[in-house]
Write a protein that holds these residues in place. Structure first.
Motif, short mmCIF file in Angstrom:
data_model
loop_
_atom_site.label_atom_id
_atom_site.label_comp_id
_atom_site.label_asym_id
_atom_site.label_seq_id
_atom_site.Cartn_x
_atom_site.Cartn_y
_atom_site.Cartn_z
N PRO A 289 56.26 36.73 35.90
CA PRO A 289 55.85 35.82 36.97
C PRO A 289 55.67 36.49 38.32
N TYR A 290 56.22 37.71 38.49
CA TYR A 290 56.17 38.37 39.78
C TYR A 290 55.36 39.67 39.75
N ARG A 291 54.71 39.98 38.67
CA ARG A 291 54.00 41.25 38.58
C ARG A 291 52.66 41.04 37.90
N THR A 292 51.59 41.48 38.60
CA THR A 292 50.23 41.40 38.09
C THR A 292 49.67 42.81 37.99
N VAL A 293 49.05 43.15 36.87
CA VAL A 293 48.54 44.51 36.66
C VAL A 293 47.11 44.42 36.16
N LEU A 294 46.44 45.58 36.23
CA LEU A 294 45.07 45.72 35.71
C LEU A 294 45.08 46.45 34.39
N LYS A 295 44.07 46.19 33.59
CA LYS A 295 43.89 46.99 32.39
C LYS A 295 43.46 48.40 32.79
N ASP A 296 43.72 49.35 31.90
CA ASP A 296 43.45 50.76 32.22
C ASP A 296 41.96 51.02 32.45
N THR A 297 41.10 50.21 31.86
CA THR A 297 39.66 50.43 31.97
C THR A 297 38.99 49.50 32.96
N ALA A 298 39.78 48.84 33.82
CA ALA A 298 39.22 47.83 34.73
C ALA A 298 38.34 48.48 35.79
N ILE A 299 37.17 47.89 36.03
CA ILE A 299 36.23 48.33 37.05
C ILE A 299 35.86 47.10 37.89
N PRO A 300 35.91 47.17 39.23
CA PRO A 300 35.52 46.02 40.05
C PRO A 300 34.01 45.78 39.95
N THR A 301 33.63 44.56 39.69
CA THR A 301 32.21 44.22 39.51
C THR A 301 31.77 43.02 40.33
N ILE A 302 32.68 42.33 40.99
CA ILE A 302 32.34 41.09 41.72
C ILE A 302 32.44 41.38 43.21
N PHE A 303 31.28 41.44 43.88
CA PHE A 303 31.24 41.75 45.31
C PHE A 303 30.22 40.85 46.00
N ASP A 304 30.49 40.58 47.27
CA ASP A 304 29.57 39.82 48.12
C ASP A 304 28.81 40.83 48.98
N LEU A 305 27.56 41.08 48.66
CA LEU A 305 26.77 42.09 49.35
C LEU A 305 25.65 41.50 50.18
N THR A 306 25.65 40.17 50.37
CA THR A 306 24.53 39.53 51.08
C THR A 306 24.96 38.63 52.24
N LEU B 223 41.95 46.94 46.67
CA LEU B 223 40.98 45.88 46.37
C LEU B 223 41.75 44.67 45.85
N CYS B 224 41.38 43.49 46.30
CA CYS B 224 42.07 42.28 45.84
C CYS B 224 41.54 41.87 44.47
N ALA B 225 42.27 40.98 43.81
CA ALA B 225 41.95 40.59 42.43
C ALA B 225 40.65 39.81 42.31
N LYS B 226 40.10 39.30 43.44
CA LYS B 226 38.86 38.52 43.39
C LYS B 226 37.66 39.36 42.96
N HIS B 227 37.79 40.66 43.02
CA HIS B 227 36.64 41.53 42.72
C HIS B 227 36.66 42.05 41.28
N PHE B 228 37.55 41.53 40.46
CA PHE B 228 37.65 41.95 39.07
C PHE B 228 37.41 40.77 38.14
N ASP B 229 36.87 41.08 36.99
CA ASP B 229 36.74 40.06 35.95
C ASP B 229 38.13 39.54 35.58
N PRO B 230 38.34 38.20 35.50
CA PRO B 230 39.68 37.68 35.16
C PRO B 230 40.25 38.24 33.87
N ALA B 231 39.36 38.66 32.94
CA ALA B 231 39.85 39.22 31.68
C ALA B 231 40.51 40.58 31.88
N MET B 232 40.22 41.24 33.02
CA MET B 232 40.80 42.55 33.29
C MET B 232 42.15 42.47 34.00
N VAL B 233 42.55 41.27 34.41
CA VAL B 233 43.79 41.08 35.16
C VAL B 233 44.75 40.26 34.32
#
Length: 624
Positions: free
Chosen positions: A137-154, A122-132
């Motif tokens: 400068p070359y490494r991006t990680v998620l928090k251990d409790t990160a859950i994707p919540t931003i989706f385009d379903l329509t 899943l790309c970073a667009k589907h996570f709250d920015p606070a979770m990323v």
């Protein structure tokens, strides 16, 4: 049957051999068929060859080059067309199930968490920015409790034919909605229970304080705030009276009154029963508060010294000291080792604060220091050359001195004291030029040579030449540096001296092949602030040692502290000097924790009564 030129065919085979089936060059049909057969056999041999690792290596290479696609519905992003980070599905079954539920893809529900972790992103667009967040400068990680919540379903509803079958969105039933609500409710309840358990555990660990103890700590906190303010703003405890008949006025008393009038209920409650003409705090209490402030600031400074390990001693201007100077040195060493916990084995330099003795370049920027250090050898050679031809140089200097004396109207004479000591018969034989050569020119030249040799020995020059480790100096020298020849002086301080040569090579390559947008640090301080300097332990240690050399220019905060100390003694009357307030004034950059000060005071002076009244005033003055 068409004819094939075998010579041209062989040359083309040598020039552009095919790498896999279907990648054939333009040629005749017969040659294409023959090459295709040979290429298929070669491809099969490479994939299923005699070596069991060939196929695995090829699969890994293909997997490495393949882009990552986002598994979210209505999302077409892939790693080769976006700078976004892509994250694997988690291996934890429960958390992975929540990711799948939020994605709303029915085809993912039948897959295991291991399969999802290996093949789906899943790309970073589907996570709250606070979770990323970025760890570098070359490494991006998620928090251990990160859950994707931003989706385009329509968006697929506008054009249903654009929805790919494998990414089709699952329509939720009432039963599915109830299950999701129950699961989220259970999860939030578990998190709340865990948080309450942590709070209860922390509360049980802390000792319960009475109301009087809490009020007493608030009272001490207010006093320490005032003491820090007086030190920062350079406010003395008392003001000297204009006339001898007038009494001294207490600045501390005035500040306490000001705080109480401004609404400080803690101080008002403490001092409301104090007599009008009596002081709120006795001199003993003031000294105790100031000692705690001074010790706290000193501990913060010593903690920085211990972390860096190496240090140098720089004393003030040279003064005439009455008494035994060796006793003074022993007293200083005792203060450093026994009371402050430092080891003289980690001391890398000693000097007086006499910047003129080092010269402007050696107290300038890092590049100027390096250039001056490299020119010192040439300076010594020049001085030796002057000493070998002293007659020629003295004649030139003496002639120039006579010209200047003639312009000023000064006659050429011998000193009267020298004439008195000579016999009458010898006075006429002494020439002025010979006298000034023997008693002025030669002693001055020998003194300069001796001072330079004493101050800049061979080990000192080697240490200063190690400044080429600073990337700014490396770039100035076009990365043609050889620090290995100068590192022997501090080799015993290195954590792994065996790998020094390889590490220095990697250090040069790192900065030589940096990106165009990456600037070169020009000072040791800037280099030590880099996050990746810790991956070069030997270089890091070298820079720490070099940063403590007293010949170098002081850092900005240290130079400012030294200037404030000079201002304190210059503008503050000697009758108002106080070592604790001076310590607070010259070290305003040190952050002081009021809670630490309160704890330290309660530990040092436990006999104080939290519920007691303020002490009566005494006529004893605080120690200076």
């Amino acid at each position: 049957m068409p004819q094939v030129d075998t010579d041209s065919t062989r040359s083309k085979e040598r020039e552009a051999p095919p790498s896999k089936p279907g990648d054939l060059w333009s040629c005749s049909p017969a040659l294409r068929d023959r090459a295709g057969q040979r290429t298929e056999q070669q491809w099969a041999h490479e994939t299923q060859g005699s070596s069991p690792m060939n196929g695995r290596h090829r699969a890994n290479a293909l997997a490495t080059n393949m882009p990552n696609f986002c598994a979210a519905p209505n999302c077409t992003r892939k790693s080769t067309e976006s700078d976004l980070a892509f994250f694997r599905f988690p291996r934890e079954p429960e958390r992975c199930k929540m990711w799948v539920e939020n994605c709303r893809r029915a085809d993912l529900e039948t897959k295991t968490s291991d399969q999802l972790n290996k093949h789906y992103r899943l790309c970073a667009k589907h996570f709250d920015p606070a979770m990323v967040y970025k760890t570098s400068p070359y490494r991006t990680v998620l928090k251990d409790t990160a859950i994707p919540t931003i989706f385009d379903l329509t968006s697929h509803l506008k054009n249903p034919h654009t929805m790919r079958h494998r990414k089709r969105i699952k329509e939720l039933t009432e039963e599915d909605l109830e299950k999701i609500k129950e699961r989220r409710l259970v999860t939030s309840t578990d998190q709340l229970v865990k948080k309450e358990a942590i709070v209860e555990e922390s509360n049980t660990d802390e000792p319960q304080m009475s109301i009087e103890e809490k009020e007493y700590r608030d009272y001490l906190r207010s006093l320490f705030e005032i003491m820090l303010l007086m030190g920062k703003k350079n406010i003395p405890l008392n003001n000297d009276p204009v006339n001898e008949s007038e009494p001294k006025t207490s600045n501390l008393q005035c500040l306490l009154d000001l705080c109480m009038n401004a609404g400080n209920d803690v101080l008002r409650k403490r001092f409301q029963a104090t007599a009008v003409n009596s002081d709120y705090l006795s001199s003993t209490h003031q000294c105790q508060l100031l000692d705690v402030c001074e010790n706290t600031v000193r501990e913060e400074i010593l903690m920085e010294v211990r972390e860096s390990r190496f240090f140098s001693l720089v004393t003030g201007e040279v003064l005439e000291i009455a008494g035994d100077e060796f006793a003074l040195v022993e007293r200083l060493e005792t203060q450093l080792t026994q009371r402050w916990g430092l080891s003289m084995e980690d001391c890398r330099g000693q000097a007086h604060k006499a910047t003129g003795a080092f010269g402007r370049n050696l107290q300038g920027e890092t590049l100027d220091v390096y250039s001056a250090a490299n020119s010192l050898t040439a300076v010594l050679h020049s001085l030796n050359e002057v000493n070998d031809n002293i007659d020629v140089y003295h004649e030139f200097w003496y002639e120039e001195a006579l010209n200047v004396a003639g312009l000023l109207g000064v006659q050429e004479n011998l000193p009267r004291l020298f004439i008195r000591k000579q016999r009458t018969s010898e006075i006429g034989e002494v020439q002025a030029e010979a006298y000034y050569k023997e008693y002025v020119t030669m002693p001055v030249l020998c003194g300069i040579m001796q001072e330079v040799e004493d101050m800049f020995s061979e080990s000192n020059l080697k240490a200063l030449k190690c400044l080429s480790l600073v990337p700014g100096i490396m770039g100035h020298l076009k990365f043609n540096t050889m620090e290995e020849n100068c590192t022997d002086v501090y080799r015993s301080d290195l954590p792994s001296s065996d790998t020094l040569t390889a590490e220095l090579h990697c250090w040069r390559i790192k900065w030589k092949h940096r990106g165009k947008e990456v600037p070169l640090p020009n000072t040791i301080h800037e280099t030590l602030q880099l996050p990746d300097v810790k991956f070069f332990p030997n270089v890091n240690t070298f820079l720490k040692v070099l940063s403590t050399l007293p010949v170098l220019k002081l850092a900005e905060k240290n130079n400012a502290a030294l200037k404030r100390l000079q201002d304190y003694f210059g503008y503050m009357p000697s009758s108002q000097w106080n070592k604790s307030l001076a310590m607070l004034n010259i070290n305003t950059h040190v952050k002081c924790d009021l809670e630490v000060m309160v704890d330290k005071y309660c530990r040092l002076y436990p006999e104080e009564d939290p519920g007691g009244e303020s002490e009566g005033a005494t006529e004893e003055e605080p120690k200076v």
